[in-house]
Design an enzyme around this catalytic site. Sequence first.
Site, mmCIF file in Angstrom:
data_model
loop_
_atom_site.group_PDB
_atom_site.id
_atom_site.type_symbol
_atom_site.label_atom_id
_atom_site.label_comp_id
_atom_site.label_asym_id
_atom_site.label_seq_id
_atom_site.Cartn_x
_atom_site.Cartn_y
_atom_site.Cartn_z
ATOM 1 C CE1 TYR A 103 -3.414 -2.757 0.311
ATOM 2 C CE2 TYR A 103 -2.371 -3.324 2.390
ATOM 3 C CZ TYR A 103 -3.253 -3.623 1.373
ATOM 4 O OH TYR A 103 -3.970 -4.771 1.423
ATOM 5 C CG ASN A 163 -9.854 -0.364 -1.638
ATOM 6 O OD1 ASN A 163 -10.095 -1.493 -1.233
ATOM 7 N ND2 ASN A 163 -8.622 0.087 -1.801
ATOM 8 C CG HIS A 202 -11.317 -10.702 -1.095
ATOM 9 N ND1 HIS A 202 -11.080 -10.484 -2.442
ATOM 10 C CD2 HIS A 202 -10.500 -9.850 -0.417
ATOM 11 C CE1 HIS A 202 -10.136 -9.553 -2.560
ATOM 12 N NE2 HIS A 202 -9.776 -9.154 -1.362
ATOM 13 C CG ASP A 228 -27.022 -9.150 -1.495
ATOM 14 O OD1 ASP A 228 -26.512 -9.525 -2.580
ATOM 15 O OD2 ASP A 228 -27.481 -9.953 -0.658
ATOM 16 C CG HIS A 276 -8.941 -3.940 -4.956
ATOM 17 N ND1 HIS A 276 -9.441 -4.131 -3.692
ATOM 18 C CD2 HIS A 276 -9.874 -4.386 -5.824
ATOM 19 C CE1 HIS A 276 -10.633 -4.692 -3.789
ATOM 20 N NE2 HIS A 276 -10.925 -4.850 -5.063
ATOM 21 C CG MET A 277 -4.437 1.650 -3.066
ATOM 22 S SD MET A 277 -3.688 2.876 -1.975
ATOM 23 C CE MET A 277 -2.654 2.033 -0.883
ATOM 24 C CB SER A 278 -2.168 -4.559 -3.741
ATOM 25 O OG SER A 278 -3.327 -5.226 -3.279
ATOM 26 N NE ARG A 299 -4.725 -10.124 0.375
ATOM 27 C CZ ARG A 299 -5.216 -9.436 1.409
ATOM 28 N NH1 ARG A 299 -6.272 -8.668 1.246
ATOM 29 N NH2 ARG A 299 -4.646 -9.521 2.587
#
Length: 153
Positions: A23, A75, A81, A88, A101-103, A112
């Site tokens: 991150y 995010n 996950h 919903d 997502h940063m990664s 993931r």
Amino acid sequence: MHKIVMLHGINHNLFGQREHAHYGSVTLADIDHSLQDLGRELGAEVACFQTNSEAEICERIHRAFEERTDAVLINAGAWTHYSYGIRDALAVLNVPVVEIHMSNIHAREAFRHQSVFASVVTGQICGFGAESYTLGLRAALSAIAARRAGEQA
């Protein structure tokens, strides 16, 4: 001016302090400021919200629906996950939703690789560090424009 909601999930309040390899050193405040600055430049108001409570993030999604927000960026962190509750809540939205997502979640642990949101979001951006957020905002604004063009056709 377009109204965009940025939803930050669990543990994101610790950006800049945790897992620098994934991150970096950017803080949540840094991310929010860059989104809001870019938003102003592109004609959007970006409201940012972070929580470590799954119920609160669902409530904020409901509020975005009620407020007729133009798009949602999310995010959700680890909730991505496994949280069918958030999935919903997102499914209720009838506006572009961009998962961020940063990664690169597809290059990390196997758990993931799966996003339970995938079937209800417009698209996903991952792997570009903090720039994933600004790319997500640009994608959301592009999706808003495409929808409006389609409605006028």
